[in-house]
Every structure is written in structure tokens, then in C-alpha cells.
Design an enzyme around this catalytic site. Structure first.
Site, mmCIF file in Angstrom:
data_model
loop_
_atom_site.group_PDB
_atom_site.id
_atom_site.type_symbol
_atom_site.label_atom_id
_atom_site.label_comp_id
_atom_site.label_asym_id
_atom_site.label_seq_id
_atom_site.Cartn_x
_atom_site.Cartn_y
_atom_site.Cartn_z
ATOM 1 N N CYS A 1 0.872 -1.189 0.000
ATOM 2 C CA CYS A 1 0.000 0.000 0.000
ATOM 3 C C CYS A 1 0.899 1.226 0.000
ATOM 4 O O CYS A 1 0.769 2.133 0.838
ATOM 5 C CB CYS A 1 -0.929 0.012 1.223
ATOM 6 S SG CYS A 1 -1.806 -1.555 1.431
ATOM 7 N N CYS A 2 1.824 1.240 -0.956
ATOM 8 C CA CYS A 2 2.886 2.242 -0.974
ATOM 9 C C CYS A 2 2.396 3.640 -1.330
ATOM 10 O O CYS A 2 3.083 4.618 -1.067
ATOM 11 C CB CYS A 2 3.976 1.822 -1.942
ATOM 12 S SG CYS A 2 3.364 1.668 -3.635
ATOM 13 N N GLY B 1 4.624 6.697 -2.746
ATOM 14 C CA GLY B 1 6.020 6.263 -2.578
ATOM 15 C C GLY B 1 6.851 7.054 -1.598
ATOM 16 O O GLY B 1 8.081 7.016 -1.678
ATOM 17 N N GLY B 2 6.228 7.744 -0.668
ATOM 18 C CA GLY B 2 7.008 8.494 0.318
ATOM 19 C C GLY B 2 7.932 7.583 1.098
ATOM 20 O O GLY B 2 9.140 7.855 1.238
ATOM 21 N N LYS B 3 7.392 6.474 1.575
ATOM 22 C CA LYS B 3 8.228 5.560 2.379
ATOM 23 C C LYS B 3 9.105 4.693 1.483
ATOM 24 O O LYS B 3 10.202 4.308 1.881
ATOM 25 C CB LYS B 3 7.351 4.720 3.294
ATOM 26 C CG LYS B 3 6.657 5.555 4.379
ATOM 27 C CD LYS B 3 5.936 4.692 5.379
ATOM 28 C CE LYS B 3 5.217 5.541 6.417
ATOM 29 N NZ LYS B 3 4.085 6.294 5.848
ATOM 30 N N ASP C 1 0.807 -1.255 -4.912
ATOM 31 C CA ASP C 1 -0.440 -0.529 -4.664
ATOM 32 C C ASP C 1 -1.409 -0.902 -5.772
ATOM 33 O O ASP C 1 -0.986 -1.248 -6.883
ATOM 34 C CB ASP C 1 -0.200 0.991 -4.643
ATOM 35 C CG ASP C 1 -1.246 1.722 -3.815
ATOM 36 O OD1 ASP C 1 -0.938 2.156 -2.691
ATOM 37 O OD2 ASP C 1 -2.391 1.842 -4.304
ATOM 38 N N ASP D 1 -3.183 -5.965 -5.791
ATOM 39 C CA ASP D 1 -3.753 -5.932 -4.442
ATOM 40 C C ASP D 1 -2.665 -6.427 -3.483
ATOM 41 O O ASP D 1 -2.160 -7.534 -3.634
ATOM 42 C CB ASP D 1 -4.972 -6.869 -4.417
ATOM 43 C CG ASP D 1 -5.751 -6.824 -3.121
ATOM 44 O OD1 ASP D 1 -5.111 -6.616 -2.058
ATOM 45 O OD2 ASP D 1 -6.965 -6.996 -3.163
ATOM 46 N N ASP E 1 2.057 0.138 5.487
ATOM 47 C CA ASP E 1 1.442 1.380 5.966
ATOM 48 C C ASP E 1 -0.028 1.202 5.597
ATOM 49 O O ASP E 1 -0.463 1.572 4.513
ATOM 50 C CB ASP E 1 2.063 2.588 5.266
ATOM 51 C CG ASP E 1 1.569 3.898 5.860
ATOM 52 O OD1 ASP E 1 2.098 4.953 5.475
ATOM 53 O OD2 ASP E 1 0.642 3.874 6.703
ATOM 54 N N CYS F 1 -1.603 5.622 10.197
ATOM 55 C CA CYS F 1 -1.734 7.011 10.653
ATOM 56 C C CYS F 1 -3.050 7.106 11.414
ATOM 57 O O CYS F 1 -3.869 8.000 11.175
ATOM 58 C CB CYS F 1 -1.686 7.987 9.475
ATOM 59 S SG CYS F 1 -2.868 7.599 8.177
#
Lengths: 186, 344
Positions: B155-156, B159-161, B178, B205, B221, B273
Site C-alpha cells: 500500500c505504498c 512512494g514516500g516511504k 499498490d 492488491d 502502511d 496514521c
């Protein structure tokens, strides 16, 4: 674009040769660079007549090879998309990703712009003569069809342009700039 | 492998029956007039007030949580292209006031910015930094990515992480998954902008990650309610109990698949989050009941609180407490919950 219709594999010789020739116009030895950086050039052949070229770490290529079957239908991209070529390799289009490879390694075929010109260029506009600091031309007539690398006073790449004369004054026509990362709306 | 996944999932989901008990407790509490009045005053759903009252048992704390101000903006220096010192100097000359973070060596807090958007800065376009919350930056180091051989980022999103992992380890492949094509396109552009050569984007998925394994590092995440992001404009949605638990099954499915894809020894980091117990402690507790060889290791994050042992009618095994909870009203960061699991 999106899902690659043909799985990216190490680029065939004629593609690597065409790319090396394109990069040499800017004074960069592509083969030496990719060896130093442990990078592999991967080619994906799209349904039309283009080849999409990606630069990815060697170990990425190894992963793709090992997990080929599971990734075949779902791979979206690998590494950095640096160029697009016609299948015969006759025409090379260097993309924004190519600027990454060229950073700190170019010595000709570039123009340095300054002041308001930098802002204008990054907004997708052309650059007028008063904002051109200096130019270093290509050293081969074979390169004259290529765009010039546009950079700022720190010699940091900003994009691609074409040198033209408009109303008797030198102008850098915007071909592609880093501002596109924002303007593309993704 | 698929049948093994389905079996484990079936076993795990049985443990989610406790949600029925929890629902009764939440609804009962939410029906009380004083909580309903408080919910109306705060502009939230009564279920939310009830849930956080169950968490803290203190009305003042609940109010502080729902009225928390947004944390300051922050950026992540892209150390592949520049140094923290250099970027601070460059941006300071442009009138941007920055403060170094105590928590992340390449994190900078933006105290003042004369521009309408940080993304308008040339340094952003040149890939010298990425806009990212500080709490979000705390997740990746828990993965110990420097020693990784192959990493999966599930679930990127944009692509921040994934790009942060590449910053720690620019050579090992990072498989970023993703199901949203638009986000993968954004990831592709960020990889180009930030000069990241080792991220492989996959459109699928993320519950199918076990097909792509093995990986010695997996980051989830997880899609969640985003309750930890409430203080940000547009993020404060009233959420009923049903809304909150609607993602719990998906989170369990992701975690089960991720653990199946993890090699031994391997590290999995589960982060949301969200400060919702339902999306964190309950998910971890549920999955630990079917994976006996997984150890919960306390994240090395110097701020925040441990997770919860008791929540209304629910109680969790001791190791479930070994996480980090971050709250906007306590730590001044986005609300996040971070778990580190090690497969022996």
C-alpha cells in the site's frame, strides 16, 4: 502508458549503442557511468513502435529475472524512466529521468540560464536572451538534432531546450522542464 | 500458498468476533447524554468520543485530542542528492526558516516559509527533499533497511516511504505495491525526481504479496481511517464505530499475507496514521493468535507511548503493548501507531 506490455529486460545492443551516442553528445560516457553506479539499462517494448528505457540497479534486474512469472502482468515500472526510442533506435528522446544520470557528468551541449529565466523555464516557458548566462555547444554535427541540456548557474540540470532565434534574439525554447513534475497533475 | 493463506485468515477472523462486544460497549457509552453533548460540541460522531473515552477515561484528554492543532510542516532531506547542512543553507537564503528534528537526522521542521507551497521551491523540483510528516519518517528506520536484501512496501501510495527506504539502502530492490494506478504513476515520478534507481512499482492488491515473496523486510502502511491526521484541514471526518472497523478485516488480511511473504529471519513493520485501537492493537493481537513464531519488538522511537493493554471489554496479551503511539496533542506529531514484528 502505464502497465508495460512487454516485460523490461536488459536492452539490446543497438539500443544501448544509440543511447550511448546520445549521452556522448553531452560529454558523458554512458557505459562507464552505468558500470560505476551498478546500473542496468532495461528495455520494455510498447505495442507501438517505441522502446521505453529504464535505469535500475543491477539487483533490481536480478529480482525481475527471478520473479518474472509473478511480475509479468503486474509490473508498473522499475528504477528511473530515462528515455524513449523508436524501435530501430533512430530517434532517442531523453526524458527528465536522464537528467539524473547526467547530473555532474556533462561538459557540452548545455546552456546556463540565470535569474528570472530559471523561474520562467521551470514554469514551462521559453527563456529570453537576457537570461542566458553562457552556452557550451555540441562538438559534433551529429548532435545538432538533440535538445540542449538547460541548467542553472550551479550547473544543476533543469530540463531540455532548443536554441532558436526569435525576432533576431537568442531564445531557449522549452522542451521539457522539472516543473513538469508538478504541472502533470498526478 | 493460497490455501494456507485462506486457512490462516479464516482462523484469524474468528478472533474478530470480539468486535461485537466492543460495539455494544461503545454504543452504550455513546448513548449517554453528556458524551453526546460533547460530541456535538467537538463536531464529531458520538462513537468517536465514546471510543477515546474508553481509551483514556478522561474527558479533558478526549477534548485535547479532538481539538489538537496540526503539527508543523516538515520535509525529508534526500541524502542521495544533498546533505542536511547544504539544504538548510540553500533554503535559508530563500527565506525558509528550518529547524532540525531531534527524532530524524534528515528531518527538517519548517517554521516559516514565504512561498505558497514548499513544492514550488526549485530544490524540491531538483529532488533535494520530499515533503513528509515527521511521524511518518519514524516508520522506515524500524525496518532496519540498510541490512535488507529485498524489501516489500505494501500500500505504498505515492512512494514516500518507498523512496525513504531507498535513501537508507540505494541498492537492494524495493517492491512497492499498490492497486491504485494513479498513485503508482506519482511514485514513478517521485523516484525519477529523487534519483531512486531501486524501486520496482507493482500494480496489484497488496493482499497478494505472499505470491511475490520472499522478502526479508516488509512494510505495511495500512489503509486506515486516518484518525491520527484529524488536525489537518479536511481530515476531520465524523466516524461511526462501523466506519472505523470497516477496514479492520482488510488490515488483518494484509498482515497475514505479509507475514507469509516474510523470510526468516525477517522484520515486518506495521504502521497506521491512526490512533484507533481497533486498527492497531486489535489487528496485531488477532494475527499473533495464528502466528506463533512472531515476536513483537519495541520500536526504538524515543517519543510516544506504548500501546494499550485494556480497551473497554478487550484485553490484549502483554507483547501487544510493545509499540509506539504518537498523538498530535501530546507529541505535536501526526497521530501514528507503529509496530515492529520479527519472524524467528
Amino acid at each position: 502508458m502505464l502497465l508495460l506490455s512487454k516485460f523490461p529486460k536488459p536492452c539490446p545492443y543497438h539500443v544501448v549503442e544509440a543511447l550511448a551516442k546520445a549521452f556522448s553528445c553531452y560529454g558523458m560516457n554512458l557505459l562507464k557511468t552505468i558500470k560505476e553506479e551498478n546500473i542496468e539499462l532495461l528495455c520494455a517494448f510498447t505495442p507501438k513502435y517505441y522502446v521505453e528505457v529504464f535505469a535500475a540497479k543491477n539487483r533490481v534486474h536480478e529480482l525481475l529475472a527471478q520473479r518474472y512469472e509473478v511480475l509479468l502482468e503486474t509490473l508498473f515500472s522499475a528504477g528511473i524512466h530515462i528515455a524513449r526510442l523508436t524501435r530501430e533506435g533512430h530517434r532517442v528522446i531523453l526524458l527528465l529521468g536522464a537528467l539524473e544520470l547526467l547530473r555532474g557528468r556533462f561538459s557540452r551541449g548545455y546552456v546556463v540560464i540565470k535569474g528570472k529565466g530559471v523561474k520562467a523555464f521551470l514554469y514551462g516557458r521559453d527563456v529570453l536572451q537576457e537570461s542566458i548566462e553562457c552556452m557550451e555547444p555540441f562538438d559534433s554535427s551529429e548532435c545538432l538534432g538533440n535538445p540542449v541540456l538547460v541548467c542553472d548557474e550551479k550547473k544543476e540540470p533543469l530540463g531540455w531546450g532548443r536554441v532558436a532565434k526569435k525576432g533576431g534574439r537568442l531564445t531557449i525554447l522549452n522542451v521539457l522542464d522539472l516543473g513538469w513534475y508538478l504541472r502533470c497533475g498526478v | 500458498m493460497a490455501s494456507h493463506y485462506n486457512t490462516l485468515l479464516r482462523l484469524a477472523k474468528k478472533h474478530l468476533e470480539v468486535l461485537k462486544k466492543l460495539r455494544v460497549a461503545v454504543k452504550e457509552l455513546a448513548s449517554k447524554s453528556e458524551l453526546q453533548a460533547l460530541a456535538k460540541k467537538l463536531g464529531v460522531h458520538a462513537d468517536q468520543v465514546a471510543r477515546y473515552y474508553l481509551l483514556w477515561g478522561d474527558e479533558d484528554e478526549v477534548v485535547r485530542f479532538f481539538q489538537a492543532k496540526p503539527p508543523p510542516k516538515s520535509i525529508r532531506v534526500n541524502t542521495l542528492k544533498t546533505s542536511v547542512d547544504e539544504l538548510v543553507e540553500r533554503l535559508s537564503r530563500k527565506g525558509v526558516k528550518l529547524r532540525r528534528s531531534d527524532l530524524v537526522p534528515y528531518g527538517l521542521i519548517v517554521e516559516e516559509c514565504p512561498y505558497t507551497s514548499l513544492a514550488a521551491l526549485h530544490e524540491y523540483l531538483k529532488g533535494m527533499f520530499h515533503i513528509q510528516g515527521l511521524a511518518s519518517m519514524l516508520v522506515v528506520p524500524q525496518l532496519e533497511p540498510e541490512k535488507a536484501e529485498v524489501v516489500a512496501d505494501l500500500c505504498c501510495g505515492a512512494g514516500g516511504k518507498s523512496t525513504q527506504i531507498a535513501q537508507h539502502n540505494p541498492s537492494s530492490p524495493v517492491l512497492a505495491m499498490d492497486c491504485n494506478e494513479r498513485k503508482l504513476l506519482a511514485l514513478k515520478l517521485h523516484a525519477s525526481r529523487l534519483g531512486v534507481y531501486n524501486v520496482v512499482a507493482v500494480k496489484d492488491d497488496a493482499r497478494r504479496v505472499y505470491v511475490y515473496g520472499p522478502f526479508d523486510r516488509v512494510l505495511i502502511d495500512a489503509p486506515c481511517t486516518g484518525e491520527g491526521l484529524r488536525p489537518f484541514p479536511g481530515k476531520a471526518k465524523p466516524r461511526s464505530f462501523e466506519d472505523v472497523v470497516s477496514r479492520v478485516e482488510l488490515q488483518v488480511e494484509l498482515l497475514v499475507s505479509a507475514l507469509l511473504a516474510l523470510s526468516r529471519p525477517g522484520i515486518l513493520v506495521y504502521a497506521t496514521c491512526s490512533t484507533a485501537v481497533e486498527e492497531n492493537e486489535l489487528v496485531i493481537s488477532t494475527v499473533l493468535k495464528v502466528f506463533k513464531n512472531v515476536e513483537v519488538v519495541e520500536p526504538s522511537i524515543p517519543v510516544g507511548e506504548r500501546c494499550i493493554a485494556e480497551y473497554g471489554p478487550l484485553s490484549f496479551e502483554g507483547e501487544v503493548e510493545l509499540c509506539r503511539r504518537l498523538y498530535p496533542h501530546k507529541q505535536g506529531l501526526e497521530g501514528f501507531t507503529i509496530y515492529k514484528l520479527v519472524l524467528q
